[in-house]
Design a protein around this motif. Sequence first.
Motif, short mmCIF file in Angstrom:
data_model
loop_
_atom_site.label_atom_id
_atom_site.label_comp_id
_atom_site.label_asym_id
_atom_site.label_seq_id
_atom_site.Cartn_x
_atom_site.Cartn_y
_atom_site.Cartn_z
N LEU A 102 48.47 36.88 37.98
CA LEU A 102 47.70 36.92 36.76
C LEU A 102 47.02 38.28 36.63
CD1 LEU A 102 45.92 33.43 36.95
CD2 LEU A 102 48.21 33.99 36.11
N ALA A 103 46.83 38.70 35.40
CA ALA A 103 46.12 39.95 35.13
C ALA A 103 45.00 39.70 34.14
CB ALA A 103 47.08 41.01 34.59
N CYS A 104 43.94 40.43 34.28
CA CYS A 104 42.81 40.34 33.36
C CYS A 104 42.39 41.76 33.00
CB CYS A 104 41.65 39.59 34.01
SG CYS A 104 40.14 39.54 33.00
N VAL A 105 42.57 42.09 31.75
CA VAL A 105 42.19 43.42 31.26
C VAL A 105 40.81 43.34 30.62
CG1 VAL A 105 42.77 45.31 29.73
CG2 VAL A 105 44.59 44.03 30.86
N VAL A 106 39.95 44.25 31.05
CA VAL A 106 38.60 44.32 30.47
C VAL A 106 38.64 45.31 29.32
CG1 VAL A 106 36.17 44.73 30.92
CG2 VAL A 106 37.63 43.82 32.73
N GLN A 107 38.61 44.80 28.12
CA GLN A 107 38.60 45.65 26.94
C GLN A 107 37.15 45.84 26.50
OE1 GLN A 107 41.11 43.56 24.19
NE2 GLN A 107 42.99 44.19 25.20
N ARG A 108 36.95 46.87 25.69
CA ARG A 108 35.59 47.22 25.24
C ARG A 108 34.70 47.32 26.48
NH1 ARG A 108 36.24 43.45 20.75
NH2 ARG A 108 34.65 42.06 21.58
N TYR A 109 35.19 48.12 27.40
CA TYR A 109 34.56 48.21 28.72
C TYR A 109 33.20 48.89 28.63
CZ TYR A 109 33.77 50.03 33.43
OH TYR A 109 33.23 50.36 34.63
N THR A 110 32.22 48.30 29.26
CA THR A 110 30.89 48.89 29.38
C THR A 110 30.70 49.29 30.84
OG1 THR A 110 30.03 47.44 27.65
CG2 THR A 110 28.43 48.50 29.10
N PRO A 111 30.63 50.60 31.12
CA PRO A 111 30.52 51.04 32.52
C PRO A 111 29.30 50.46 33.22
CG PRO A 111 31.01 52.88 31.07
CD PRO A 111 30.68 51.71 30.19
N GLY A 112 29.43 50.25 34.49
CA GLY A 112 28.32 49.74 35.26
C GLY A 112 28.82 48.87 36.38
N ASN A 113 27.94 48.58 37.30
CA ASN A 113 28.31 47.68 38.38
C ASN A 113 28.47 46.27 37.84
OD1 ASN A 113 28.10 49.77 40.21
ND2 ASN A 113 25.95 49.38 40.61
N TYR A 114 29.53 45.63 38.21
CA TYR A 114 29.71 44.28 37.77
C TYR A 114 30.66 43.54 38.70
CZ TYR A 114 33.96 46.15 35.55
OH TYR A 114 35.15 46.77 35.31
N ASN A 115 30.73 42.25 38.49
CA ASN A 115 31.60 41.40 39.27
C ASN A 115 32.64 40.77 38.37
OD1 ASN A 115 29.71 41.62 41.59
ND2 ASN A 115 28.40 40.39 40.27
N MET A 116 33.81 40.56 38.92
CA MET A 116 34.88 39.86 38.20
C MET A 116 35.24 38.63 39.00
SD MET A 116 35.61 41.62 35.48
CE MET A 116 37.17 40.86 35.06
N ALA A 117 35.59 37.59 38.31
CA ALA A 117 35.93 36.34 39.00
C ALA A 117 37.07 35.64 38.27
CB ALA A 117 34.72 35.42 39.07
N TRP A 118 37.74 34.80 39.01
CA TRP A 118 38.72 33.89 38.44
C TRP A 118 38.22 32.46 38.65
CZ3 TRP A 118 42.84 35.21 35.52
CH2 TRP A 118 43.29 36.54 35.57
N PHE A 119 38.28 31.71 37.58
CA PHE A 119 37.97 30.29 37.62
C PHE A 119 39.20 29.52 37.16
CE2 PHE A 119 33.31 30.08 38.16
CZ PHE A 119 32.98 31.41 38.00
N ARG A 120 39.22 28.24 37.42
CA ARG A 120 40.32 27.42 36.91
C ARG A 120 39.79 26.03 36.53
NH1 ARG A 120 43.90 26.52 42.47
NH2 ARG A 120 42.43 25.13 43.55
N GLN A 121 40.50 25.44 35.59
CA GLN A 121 40.12 24.10 35.16
C GLN A 121 41.38 23.27 34.96
OE1 GLN A 121 37.61 23.92 31.67
NE2 GLN A 121 36.85 21.90 32.26
N ALA A 122 41.48 22.22 35.75
CA ALA A 122 42.59 21.29 35.63
C ALA A 122 42.21 20.19 34.64
CB ALA A 122 42.92 20.69 36.99
#
Length: 124
Positions: free
Chosen positions: A20-40
């Motif tokens: 899977l890929a996740c592109v961050v558009q309208r990117y705002t620079p800075g420290n941040y975290n990215m996560a993957w969640f799922r829902q069955a």
Amino acid sequence: AQHLVESGGGSVQAGGSLRLACVVQRYTPGNYNMAWFRQAPGKEREGVVYVVVHSGSAYYADSVKGRFTISQDNAKNTVYLQMNSLKPEDTATYYCAASTRSVGSLRQGDYPYWGQGTQVTVSS
């Protein structure tokens, strides 16, 4: 604000792989975290993995540890989720999320920015 777009979902047999890929558009620079969640279907959304973007430190849920790997391409503002040895119980809609909190977490309430989700179906 950050706008997230996921891709890469699909259908595979048990034991197969997807990325899977996740592109961050309208990117705002800075420290941040990215996560993957799922829902069955019929279940609550659960956290799968998060990465602290500036350090690369990652934390995995026990259910995916050793099978899933999160990675990032900062030049492309993209986070990937490599999923190997897939099981039928991995079937879910997968969402990426972003947070500007100083520490990562797998609590969905800590993430204000979400993608639209991508479906992963694993057949036995």
